[in-house]
Design an enzyme around this catalytic site. Structure first.
Site, PDB file in Angstrom:
ATOM      1  N   LYS A  45       7.574  98.881  57.689  1.00 27.17           N
ATOM      2  CA  LYS A  45       9.026  98.759  57.496  1.00 27.17           C
ATOM      3  C   LYS A  45       9.389  98.410  56.048  1.00 27.17           C
ATOM      4  O   LYS A  45      10.552  98.437  55.664  1.00 27.17           O
ATOM      5  CB  LYS A  45       9.604  97.723  58.466  1.00 27.17           C
ATOM      6  CG  LYS A  45       9.500  98.182  59.937  1.00 27.17           C
ATOM      7  CD  LYS A  45      10.000  97.106  60.887  1.00 27.17           C
ATOM      8  CE  LYS A  45       9.750  97.448  62.341  1.00 27.17           C
ATOM      9  NZ  LYS A  45      10.750  98.388  62.899  1.00 27.17           N
ATOM     10  N   HIS A  56       6.790 105.648  71.929  1.00 23.66           N
ATOM     11  CA  HIS A  56       7.575 104.874  70.966  1.00 23.66           C
ATOM     12  C   HIS A  56       6.950 104.743  69.586  1.00 23.66           C
ATOM     13  O   HIS A  56       7.573 104.164  68.693  1.00 23.66           O
ATOM     14  CB  HIS A  56       7.840 103.466  71.502  1.00 23.66           C
ATOM     15  CG  HIS A  56       8.925 103.413  72.529  1.00 23.66           C
ATOM     16  ND1 HIS A  56      10.255 103.266  72.194  1.00 23.66           N
ATOM     17  CD2 HIS A  56       8.879 103.498  73.874  1.00 23.66           C
ATOM     18  CE1 HIS A  56      10.978 103.256  73.300  1.00 23.66           C
ATOM     19  NE2 HIS A  56      10.174 103.397  74.334  1.00 23.66           N
ATOM     20  N   LYS A  74      23.440 100.646  64.730  1.00 19.04           N
ATOM     21  CA  LYS A  74      24.384  99.526  64.874  1.00 19.04           C
ATOM     22  C   LYS A  74      25.137  99.289  63.569  1.00 19.04           C
ATOM     23  O   LYS A  74      26.352  99.086  63.563  1.00 19.04           O
ATOM     24  CB  LYS A  74      23.625  98.257  65.296  1.00 19.04           C
ATOM     25  CG  LYS A  74      23.025  98.371  66.690  1.00 19.04           C
ATOM     26  CD  LYS A  74      21.959  97.309  66.964  1.00 19.04           C
ATOM     27  CE  LYS A  74      21.193  97.692  68.232  1.00 19.04           C
ATOM     28  NZ  LYS A  74      20.036  96.808  68.489  1.00 19.04           N
ATOM     29  N   LYS A  91      14.891  93.251  60.822  1.00 12.30           N
ATOM     30  CA  LYS A  91      14.008  93.936  61.773  1.00 12.30           C
ATOM     31  C   LYS A  91      12.704  93.152  61.777  1.00 12.30           C
ATOM     32  O   LYS A  91      12.516  92.262  60.952  1.00 12.30           O
ATOM     33  CB  LYS A  91      13.759  95.396  61.358  1.00 12.30           C
ATOM     34  CG  LYS A  91      13.419  95.564  59.868  1.00 12.30           C
ATOM     35  CD  LYS A  91      13.213  97.021  59.489  1.00 12.30           C
ATOM     36  CE  LYS A  91      14.468  97.776  59.179  1.00 12.30           C
ATOM     37  NZ  LYS A  91      15.089  98.561  60.182  1.00 12.30           N
ATOM     38  N   ARG A  92      11.797  93.490  62.702  1.00 16.63           N
ATOM     39  CA  ARG A  92      10.498  92.819  62.693  1.00 16.63           C
ATOM     40  C   ARG A  92       9.821  93.025  61.338  1.00 16.63           C
ATOM     41  O   ARG A  92       9.984  94.066  60.700  1.00 16.63           O
ATOM     42  CB  ARG A  92       9.622  93.361  63.833  1.00 16.63           C
ATOM     43  CG  ARG A  92      10.046  92.846  65.208  1.00 16.63           C
ATOM     44  CD  ARG A  92       9.864  91.335  65.340  1.00 16.63           C
ATOM     45  NE  ARG A  92       8.455  90.955  65.366  1.00 16.63           N
ATOM     46  CZ  ARG A  92       7.782  90.620  66.464  1.00 16.63           C
ATOM     47  NH1 ARG A  92       8.385  90.570  67.633  1.00 16.63           N
ATOM     48  NH2 ARG A  92       6.508  90.302  66.383  1.00 16.63           N
ATOM     49  N   THR A 100      16.965 101.612  65.839  1.00 17.70           N
ATOM     50  CA  THR A 100      18.281 101.538  66.493  1.00 17.70           C
ATOM     51  C   THR A 100      19.214 100.595  65.728  1.00 17.70           C
ATOM     52  O   THR A 100      20.428 100.728  65.816  1.00 17.70           O
ATOM     53  CB  THR A 100      18.147 101.070  67.947  1.00 17.70           C
ATOM     54  OG1 THR A 100      17.247  99.961  68.001  1.00 17.70           O
ATOM     55  CG2 THR A 100      17.630 102.181  68.828  1.00 17.70           C
TER      56      THR A 100
END
Length: 843
Positions: free
Chosen positions: A575, A378, A681, A569-570, A677
């Site tokens: 990110k 992952h 969405k 998101k986290r 992911t």
């Protein structure tokens, strides 16, 4: 003029929620009243909304039970190969609405509840999220369970029943504050404890050499109590099982010989054993080598393998033997998928059982283990890779350490034979990393002990093969595969966005819910004025509904005409929430510079949790909230720009915000986000993506056409070139005046006037050691954001691009992902056979 429809009347017209048959409605009302009556007889006279929720949950659960029993009976008779998905996380969210949808009961329940004078949506809001996950990895497991059941596969999810899931996030004075998530406080209507299947798990002790071989003795025992949750497939009468283990001290715990005196203390010490399943570790993409975490990883693996072997031995297998005695057919009947390295101990544990307990030869046991296990990687971030100190294994799992050493010895013998004298290769490929302390590389254990290794998006699978596992790929290229992630269209379209699901069903029928590729048919309507208008109208309604929610919950007023620019998101440096933040400040500066210019109004919503020990992530949250304070209170800005921090982002909040989003931020540095992911969405729910060529964004751009996403920034090759050359943040700071202004404002306390130095760590990181090269993509990001504004000014053209994106999102169904795992890794075939419902007698 006819009066507007109520929410309930609107919901009634939505075909994808099932037909409310009169008989069903009457039956549900009767069952609801029965459950409510029994609840109240036990306790009180007056019903609370929570009583109503539990009555409804138990009513819906009654519809599951017959199908659940029948499914398990069906598996027992047919004896198919079973798939076991092992994960330390299952981020399930709420269960009620998803269950109603998958059983085709939603409109019947809505009508029944309405006739009883209650509102279904209000009852749904009472349910706690099952937050047994951190983010993508745990939510992926939940989507996979939905797809496994919907594809009629005999599958089990195995994990831990954490008493406390991911913490609840409060924002206090702009800072994140954590509080415990006591999600079981009122009970969980969906789980069934199975004490009859309780199993022992061993820790500590020592290894004794006996004539029969090594024996692990003098261990401490903890009991694993299973709790089963039904997982219904979509309208196919299949109900699979998620089995979560809870730790329980045995009754003689600490009361044996050496502890005669202190009976009270011994009973109190039971907590030490039971702490194993107390709390989810709140780290996303970060390894924290704590003994309790290693205990959790072994706990789920040891209990699960005993369970799998019990089921293998006792299942009917086409002959009259009460028990299977041979393990030769084990890999033909059992598949084990390891969700990251967290359950990697399944490999040495299966070896221990086969060799020490079942007395198989090592070579045969190893062949069985490899054929049975497969590993999903992952992440390639080095700080996320699990590397356990050998001394911890010595103490906690001494026999497993021996087994790992032997696996490593044979593995290195093979490498030596292939590459004589190449000592550096042996060092790189060893399961044991030399150093102080010596460590076990769990990813290497997984690669060596599995027959298949996969990444989770095409670009990630390539990076895996060319970097982290390059040496392994050189030897066994056939072992490495790609399985691009997906999401379940039941939760992530029908459940969260029924308005959109309904206008799609009007155009192309309802088959897309089990075959998402059918969304391609929407391209026929790309110039259909009515459809364009309907898509835009659904989005506008979703935006208004979310705006009303924010006003009700957080007392913030936002402009529903503005671009809803969403980044959820986290919180993590890779990110790049900071890049978004720099854009927001730049926008703010432009508005202040030309207050009379027409700006395209924006509401920037950022949400996500930071790991409690991750200082930089917490500073990023504080920076965003501080920027929000300034921007939202500047009269010059008005409603041209708003910055909202979405507190306590979780599955149930995602279900509200994603359908309302116009713009989806997917802006990680190329090569760092394995897949993502959330990106899928947003695409499925009619948002456009601004993003880098990273993770599944690459495949989204390929499916929809790169011109229909706002792609910007460095590609993986550019990042690699920059790593060679060296990234110099200062060069961008000096060259780009807008960036310089933003950084100077942060540095001098413009956003923290009472504490000018507050963000010095953030500034220092960005200027001096930013691994994720925020400044390098700043210019490209700003230009891309301008393109967003230009397109948004033309609502019809914007909506056409939205339709192209929705039409191209078919690939990103977890049904497609799971069908690929099934055929290419597990060797099973998805089936559209509908198990007969419980009311049909068995043949």
């Amino acid at each position: 003029m006819s009066k507007p429809l109520t929410d309930q009347e609107k919901r009634k017209q939505i075909s994808v929620r099932g037909i409310a048959e009169l008989g069903d409605v009457a039956e549900i009302k009767k069952s609801f009243n029965r459950h409510l009556h029994f609840t109240l007889v036990k306790d009180r006279n007056v019903a609370t909304p929570r009583d109503y929720f539990f009555a409804l949950a138990h009513t819906v659960r009654d519809h599951l039970v017959g199908r659940w029993i029948r499914t398990q009976q069906y598996y027992y008779e047919k004896d198919p190969k079973r798939v076991h998905y092992l994960s330390l996380e299952f981020y399930m969210g709420r269960t009620l609405q998803n269950t109603m949808i998958n059983l085709g009961l939603q409109n019947a329940c809505d009508e029944a509840i309405y006739q009883l004078g209650l509102d279904l949506e209000e009852l749904e809001e009472i349910e706690e999220d099952a937050g047994l996950g951190n983010g993508g990895l745990g939510r992926l497991a939940a989507c996979f369970l939905d797809s496994l059941a919907s594809l009629g596969l005999a599958a089990y999810g195995y994990g831990i029943r954490y008493e406390f899931g991911i913490f609840n996030q409060k924002i206090f004075n702009g800072w994140q504050v954590e509080e415990a998530d006591d999600w079981l406080r009122y009970g969980n209507p969906w789980e069934k404890a199975r004490p009859e299947y309780m199993l022992p798990v061993h820790y500590y002790g020592r290894v004794e050499e006996t004539p029969q071989g090594p024996k692990w003795v003098d261990t401490q025992v903890v009991l694993a109590m299973p709790y089963d949750t039904p997982v219904p497939g979509y309208k196919n009468n299949t109900v699979n099982t998620m089995r979560l283990w809870s730790a329980k001290a045995p009754n003689d715990f600490n009361l044996k010989e050496f502890n005669v005196g202190d009976y009270i203390q011994a009973v109190l010490d039971r907590n030490l054993a039971e702490n194993i399943s107390r709390v989810l570790y709140p780290n996303d993409n970060f390894f924290e080598g704590k003994e309790l975490r290693l205990k959790q990883e072994y706990f789920v693996v040891a209990a699960t393998l005993q369970d799998i072997i019990r089921r293998y031995k006792s299942s009917k297998f086409g002959c009259r033997d009460p028990v299977r005695s041979s393990f030769g057919t084990f890999p033909d009947k059992v598949a084990i998928q390891l969700n990251d390295t967290h359950p990697a101990l399944a490999i040495p544990e299966l070896m221990r059982i086969l060799v020490d307990i079942e007395h198989l030869h090592w070579e045969k046991a190893w062949e069985i283990t490899k054929k049975t296990c497969a590993y999903t990687n992952h992440t390639v971030l080095p700080e996320a890779l699990e590397r356990w100190p050998v001394y911890m294994f010595e103490k906690l799992l001494p026999r497993h350490l021996q087994i790992i050493y032997e696996i490593n010895r044979q593995h290195l013998d093979r490498i030596s034979a292939l590459y004589p004298g190449d000592l550096d290769r042996l060092r790189r490929m060893s399961l044991i990393e030399e150093g102080d302390p010596k460590r076990i590389n769990m990813a290497h254990l997984c690669v060596v002990g599995s027959h298949a290794v996969n990444g989770v998006a095409r670009i990630h699978s390539e990076i895996v093969k060319t970097t982290v596992f390059k040496d392994f790929c050189d030897i066994e290229p056939e072992k490495f595969q790609n399985k691009t992630n997906g999401i379940t269209p039941r939760r992530w379209l029908v459940l969260c966005n029924p308005g959109l699901a309904d206008i799609i069903a009007e155009k192309i029928g309802e088959e897309f819910l089990t075959d998402l590729f059918q969304l391609k048919k929407l391209l026929d309507f790309i110039n259909d004025e009515v459809f364009i208008r309907d898509v835009a109208k659904v989005k506008q309604e979703n935006k208004q509904k979310f705006a009303a929610y924010l006003e009700k919950e957080y007392k913030v007023k936002i402009n529903p005409e503005s671009i809803f620019d969403v980044h959820v998101k986290r919180i993590h440096e890779y990110k790049r929430q900071l890049l978004n933040c720099l854009h927001v400040i730049t926008l703010y500066n432009r508005i202040r510079k030309e207050p009379n210019k027409k700006f395209v109004p924006r509401t920037v919503m950022i949400g996500g949790k930071a790991a409690p020990g991750y200082h930089m992530a917490k500073m990023i949250i504080k920076l965003i909230t501080s920027v929000g304070e300034v921007v939202n209170n500047d009269p010059v800005v008005g409603d041209k720009l708003k910055v909202i921090y979405l507190e306590n982002y979780r599955v149930s909040l995602a279900e509200k915000v994603i359908p309302a989003a116009d713009l989806s931020e997917q802006i990680s540095t190329a090569g760092t986000e394995a897949s993502g992911t959330g990106n899928m969405k947003f695409m499925l729910n009619g948002a456009l993506t601004i993003g880098t060529m990273d993770g599944a964004n690459v495949e989204m751009a390929e499916e929809a056409g790169e011109e229909n996403l706002f792609i910007f920034g460095m590609r993986v090759e550019d990042v690699e070139a920059m790593d060679k050359k060296g990234y110099n943040a200062r060069e961008y700071y000096e060259r780009l005046p807008e960036l310089k202004q933003v950084m100077d404002q942060i540095r001098t306390g413009f956003f923290s006037p009472n504490e000018p130095e507050l963000f010095k760590d953030v500034v220092n990181m960005l200027m001096e050691h930013d691994r994720f090269k925020v400044f390098a993509d700043y210019e490209s990001y700003m230009i891309s954001q301008e393109k967003v504004n230009e397109l948004y000014k033309n609502p019809k053209e914007w909506t056409k691009v939205v339709i192209k994106n929705i039409a191209a999102s078919g690939k990103f169904s977890s049904d497609r992902t799971i069908a690929e795992y099934a055929r290419e890794i597990w060797g099973v075939e998805p089936s559209d056979v509908k198990i007969p419902p419980p009311n049909v007698p068995r043949e």
